[in-house]
Enzyme design. Structure first.
Site, short mmCIF file in Angstrom:
data_model
loop_
_atom_site.label_atom_id
_atom_site.label_comp_id
_atom_site.label_asym_id
_atom_site.label_seq_id
_atom_site.Cartn_x
_atom_site.Cartn_y
_atom_site.Cartn_z
NE ARG A 213 -3.66 -2.08 2.64
CZ ARG A 213 -3.74 -2.89 3.69
NH1 ARG A 213 -3.01 -2.67 4.77
NH2 ARG A 213 -4.58 -3.90 3.69
CG PHE A 229 -10.75 -8.25 -5.67
CD1 PHE A 229 -11.76 -9.21 -5.71
CD2 PHE A 229 -10.00 -8.02 -6.82
CE1 PHE A 229 -12.00 -9.94 -6.87
CE2 PHE A 229 -10.24 -8.75 -7.98
CZ PHE A 229 -11.24 -9.71 -8.00
CG ASP A 251 -15.21 -6.33 -1.68
OD1 ASP A 251 -14.02 -6.44 -1.35
OD2 ASP A 251 -16.05 -7.23 -1.51
CB SER A 252 -18.69 -9.13 -4.82
OG SER A 252 -17.89 -9.89 -3.94
CB ALA A 278 -21.83 -3.28 -3.49
CB CYS A 338 -3.29 -13.85 -0.93
SG CYS A 338 -5.05 -14.03 -1.12
N1 SAH Z 1 -7.30 -5.62 -0.90
C1 SAH Z 1 -7.86 -5.89 0.39
C2 SAH Z 1 -8.06 -7.36 0.70
C3 SAH Z 1 -8.91 -8.09 -0.31
S1 SAH Z 1 -9.69 -9.49 0.34
C4 SAH Z 1 -7.01 -5.21 1.46
O1 SAH Z 1 -5.96 -4.62 1.16
O2 SAH Z 1 -7.37 -5.28 2.62
C5 SAH Z 1 -10.67 -10.00 -0.98
C6 SAH Z 1 -11.97 -9.24 -1.18
O3 SAH Z 1 -12.51 -9.66 -2.43
C7 SAH Z 1 -13.07 -9.51 -0.15
O4 SAH Z 1 -13.44 -8.31 0.45
C8 SAH Z 1 -14.24 -10.09 -0.96
O5 SAH Z 1 -15.52 -9.61 -0.55
C9 SAH Z 1 -13.94 -9.61 -2.36
N2 SAH Z 1 -14.47 -10.43 -3.46
C10 SAH Z 1 -14.54 -11.77 -3.55
N3 SAH Z 1 -15.01 -12.15 -4.75
C11 SAH Z 1 -15.27 -11.01 -5.45
C12 SAH Z 1 -15.75 -10.73 -6.77
N4 SAH Z 1 -16.09 -11.70 -7.60
N5 SAH Z 1 -15.85 -9.45 -7.16
C13 SAH Z 1 -15.50 -8.44 -6.31
N6 SAH Z 1 -15.04 -8.64 -5.07
C14 SAH Z 1 -14.92 -9.91 -4.64
#
Ligand code: SAH
Length: 394
Positions: A213, A229, A251-252, A278, A338
């Site tokens: 970040r 995400f 984010d979904s 969303a 990850c």
């Molecule tokens: N980048 C974040 C961590 C991501 S965790 C950070 O720095 O803290 C992964 C995220 O992806 C979760 O919040 C989950 O809700 C989201 N997610 C999962 N599948 C998804 C999709 N198909 N489209 C959008 N978001 C999604």
């Protein structure tokens, strides 16, 4: 110490002698009667020579090693391990700072504590046990960690509901082992975040992206940024401090979107540069009009197990191709995986394939990984899980 013993088959001792911290069930030659999941057991070779002490568990990993020396696994053991862990976090400059009170105190095998994860958020530590053995020791661990942090941690929240093996039937509730609720805001590199350790994913926040970040912050000035995400909005808040022209978070999960909005408002009240949506990632990328100068892709683990690998790699390729094809000329892509089951090379190949599919010129500017508070035990390369690339797209 009257511990039960597991002896290994001939020829199955090599990995332990090289300090790999797992014993697979197939390596076991003989096990004393009455060993229960969570017990501390002695592991020996076929001739009865001591090799290690560890927690026994049911499954393909049968023992997770706590020590390669024969010694009591008691309060003094936990104090020693936890103070080593805290010492490392001070040595790398994460603990004891006024602008940062968020870090990982224990990273499983990386801290010679397999099955245990502890993240610190100001005065509160959130502890997760991934094995019945660690669950059984949770009270001693809680005391040891409070001691090790020298007064900076007062509360220990235990959050193992989703991490303990379901079949162990422990019926474990989440709750405080020490102290109680005390605020919900943690500080990372001078930025503030609400942490929902009760309902949030993992321990409530993804501590492992802190340095990535920061890197993004350095590139954000004047750019339009898409944080895909976004979860708690970590990358979004750093992009805003870095002077991004606009930041869109996607984010979904609508809960994640609420968290992101709250965290942006906490740091940048009334700032109109940020919007959050969303929506599903693929849907958003397929339908978006106008490009971005900087895109972050930090999806959840696509492959939780080795057998899901092929589909996971396809998923990474499809996602990265969608982003690379739509990013503005000269744009930057911060892309991550990850999944522990996906190697650095495999991830890079998936992104290479994505780039080739778009036909654009792409250069790698940075190769990213997990930070020093998520150390990798060199004898346990499986502990390396986070990998990322920063790409420039011409
Ligand atoms: N980048 C974040 C961590 C991501 S965790 C950070 O720095 O803290 C992964 C995220 O992806 C979760 O919040 C989950 O809700 C989201 N997610 C999962 N599948 C998804 C999709 N198909 N489209 C959008 N978001 C999604």
């Amino acid at each position: 110490m009257n511990l039960k013993t597991i002896s290994l088959r001939k020829g199955k001792t090599e990995s332990l002698k090289r300090f790999h911290p797992w014993v697979f069930s197939g390596a076991i030659g003989h096990a004393d009667a009455g060993i229960a999941e969570g017990d501390v057991v002695r592991v020996t070779d076929e001739g009865g020579r001591f090799l290690a002490l560890g927690h026994y568990q049911v499954g393909s990993i049968a023992v997770r090693v706590l020590s390669f020396e024969e010694r009591p696994i008691d309060a003094a053991f936990w104090r020693e391990r936890l103070s080593e862990a805290a010492g490392l976090r001070r040595a790398i400059g994460l603990a004891g700072r006024s602008d940062n009170d968020t870090y990982r105190l224990v990273h499983g095998e990386g801290d010679r504590l397999p099955g245990l994860v502890v993240d610190v958020y100001g005065p509160t530590a959130v502890m997760q046990a991934h094995s019945v053995g660690m669950h059984c020791c949770r009270e001693e661990i809680a005391d040891a960690l409070i001691d090790a942090c020298g007064g900076s941690v007062r509360n220990v929240f235990y959050k193992s509901e989703t991490t303990l093996p379901f079949k162990a039937g422990l019926g474990q509730e989440n709750g405080f082992l020490r102290g109680g609720p005390e605020g919900d805001v943690a500080t990372e590199n001078g930025l503030r975040f609400h942490i929902d350790w009760l309902r949030g994913q993992k321990t409530g926040f993804f501590v492992d992206q802190r340095e990535n970040r920061s890197l993004l912050e350095r590139y954000a000035a004047g750019r339009s940024v898409l944080n895909m995400f976004c979860y708690t909005g970590g990358f979004s808040v750093y992009a805003m401090r870095g002077g991004a022209r606009l930041v869109h978070s996607v984010d979904s999960s609508s809960k994640a979107i609420d968290l992101t909005r709250a965290n942006v408002a906490l740091n940048f009240p009334d700032d109109t540069r940020h919007e959050a949506f969303a929506e599903d990632a693929f849907r958003y990328l397929d339908h978006m009009t106008g490009g971005y100068d900087l895109i972050v892709l930090d999806p959840p683990a696509f492959a939780k197990h080795k057998d899901a690998l092929r589909n996971a790699l396809k998923g990474y390729t499809r996602l990265n191709a969608a982003a690379i094809s739509r990013i503005e000329k000269g744009g930057l892509l911060f892309t991550f995986s990850c999944s522990q089951a996906v190697s650095k090379e495999q991830f890079r190949l998936a992104v290479f394939t994505a780039a080739a599919q778009t036909g654009r010129h792409v250069r790698i500017l940075h190769q990213l990984h997990q930070p020093a508070d998520h150390p990798v035990n060199i004898y346990h390369p499986e502990g390396e899980y986070l990998k990322g690339l920063v790409l420039e797209v011409e």
